[in-house]
Design an enzyme around this catalytic site. Sequence first.
Site, PDB file in Angstrom:
ATOM      1  N   THR A   1       0.825  -1.285   0.005  1.00  0.00           N
ATOM      2  CA  THR A   1       0.060  -0.092  -0.040  1.00  0.00           C
ATOM      3  C   THR A   1       1.211   1.241   0.025  1.00  0.00           C
ATOM      4  O   THR A   1       1.540   1.389   1.127  1.00  0.00           O
ATOM      5  CB  THR A   1      -1.001   0.030   1.001  1.00  0.00           C
ATOM      6  OG1 THR A   1      -1.696  -1.196   1.114  1.00  0.00           O
ATOM      7  CG2 THR A   1      -1.858   1.169   1.323  1.00  0.00           C
TER       8      THR A   1
ATOM      9  N   LYS B   1      -6.773   1.498  -3.389  1.00  0.00           N
ATOM     10  CA  LYS B   1      -6.487   0.874  -2.284  1.00  0.00           C
ATOM     11  C   LYS B   1      -6.583   1.912  -0.866  1.00  0.00           C
ATOM     12  O   LYS B   1      -7.278   1.582  -0.010  1.00  0.00           O
ATOM     13  CB  LYS B   1      -5.382   0.280  -2.155  1.00  0.00           C
ATOM     14  CG  LYS B   1      -4.632  -0.633  -0.788  1.00  0.00           C
ATOM     15  CD  LYS B   1      -5.784  -1.489  -0.431  1.00  0.00           C
ATOM     16  CE  LYS B   1      -5.375  -2.372   0.951  1.00  0.00           C
ATOM     17  NZ  LYS B   1      -4.315  -3.048   0.850  1.00  0.00           N
TER      18      LYS B   1
ATOM     19  N   LYS C   1      -1.099   3.760   9.065  1.00  0.00           N
ATOM     20  CA  LYS C   1      -0.134   4.349   7.973  1.00  0.00           C
ATOM     21  C   LYS C   1      -1.125   4.695   6.651  1.00  0.00           C
ATOM     22  O   LYS C   1      -0.881   5.630   6.103  1.00  0.00           O
ATOM     23  CB  LYS C   1       0.716   3.301   7.624  1.00  0.00           C
ATOM     24  CG  LYS C   1       1.663   3.551   6.418  1.00  0.00           C
ATOM     25  CD  LYS C   1       2.318   2.194   5.810  1.00  0.00           C
ATOM     26  CE  LYS C   1       1.488   1.897   4.602  1.00  0.00           C
ATOM     27  NZ  LYS C   1       1.987   0.683   4.023  1.00  0.00           N
TER      28      LYS C   1
END
Length: 295
Positions: free
Chosen positions: A97, A172, A241
């Site tokens: 990601t 994503k 994150k």
Amino acid sequence: MALNVGVIGLGAMGAGMARTLSGKGFAVSAYDLAETARAQIAECGITARDSAADVIAVADIIVLSLPLARHVQETIDAAFDANAFDTGRKIFIDTSTSEASVSRQLAARLQQAGHGFLDAPVSGGPQGAANGSLSTMIGGEEEFVSAARPVLDAMAAKIIHVGPSGAGNIAKLVNNMLVACHMLTTTEAMRLSEAAGLPAEDALRVINSATGRSAISEVHFPTWVLDNSLNSGFSAGLMRKDMKLALELAQEAGCTLPLAELAARLWAPEQSGLKDSDDFMQIADLRGKVEHDGE
């Protein structure tokens, strides 16, 4: 011609993908900074290499499973410095990601040198990596998607080519931003239900047949919350994150996201009580261990 595949990054996801690819007949070389990870993958009959550049030199398709965009960039920079690209065309499948801007820069640099780069973040967790049932959303040129298709098909049950470079990263981050918000709202809904006298299990039977449902209510709560196992394999640190990256993307795009900003504050350690290493499902502890009072 048989494809040689490389896997760089042997955490829970990368190791699972490497074993899956090896089990489906690919010749797999792998590397991780951790010597223990390399030793464990070698026990599975996969060739452990001494560096990421060594993997890239012998592979046609390279799967990256690394923590941050800078790690991806550093890996490719080091491979150029080591002349690892002199052995033929390479296509990278970056399952991390990551950041759309970094993926676009790497794709342009690699394409100029005759190689391909796909930003292809995945969903499905360690179990999906281990059994080849991941979902992946891909940004990049159709030419490289087609060339990498045998490897993608081996790793993923659902493959969506979203658009050009960076598109997979954007999709994503948008998805994971929703997951972060759905986890909070579903947890609050279940706490209210239980406090008012309706067990969460019964409330979920209604929600999952009505308009309040989501993957969180349909999959995560029945699988990991109702039995109090709270061990999905995805950490609170990774969720933080992803929320940080989503908010940074919003800032770059000039987009205001007040609910996502609130969710990010609620996921912070001081609000959630969760360490980065804790499973992100622990925020949904219905026993009241974690509270969200907005203070």
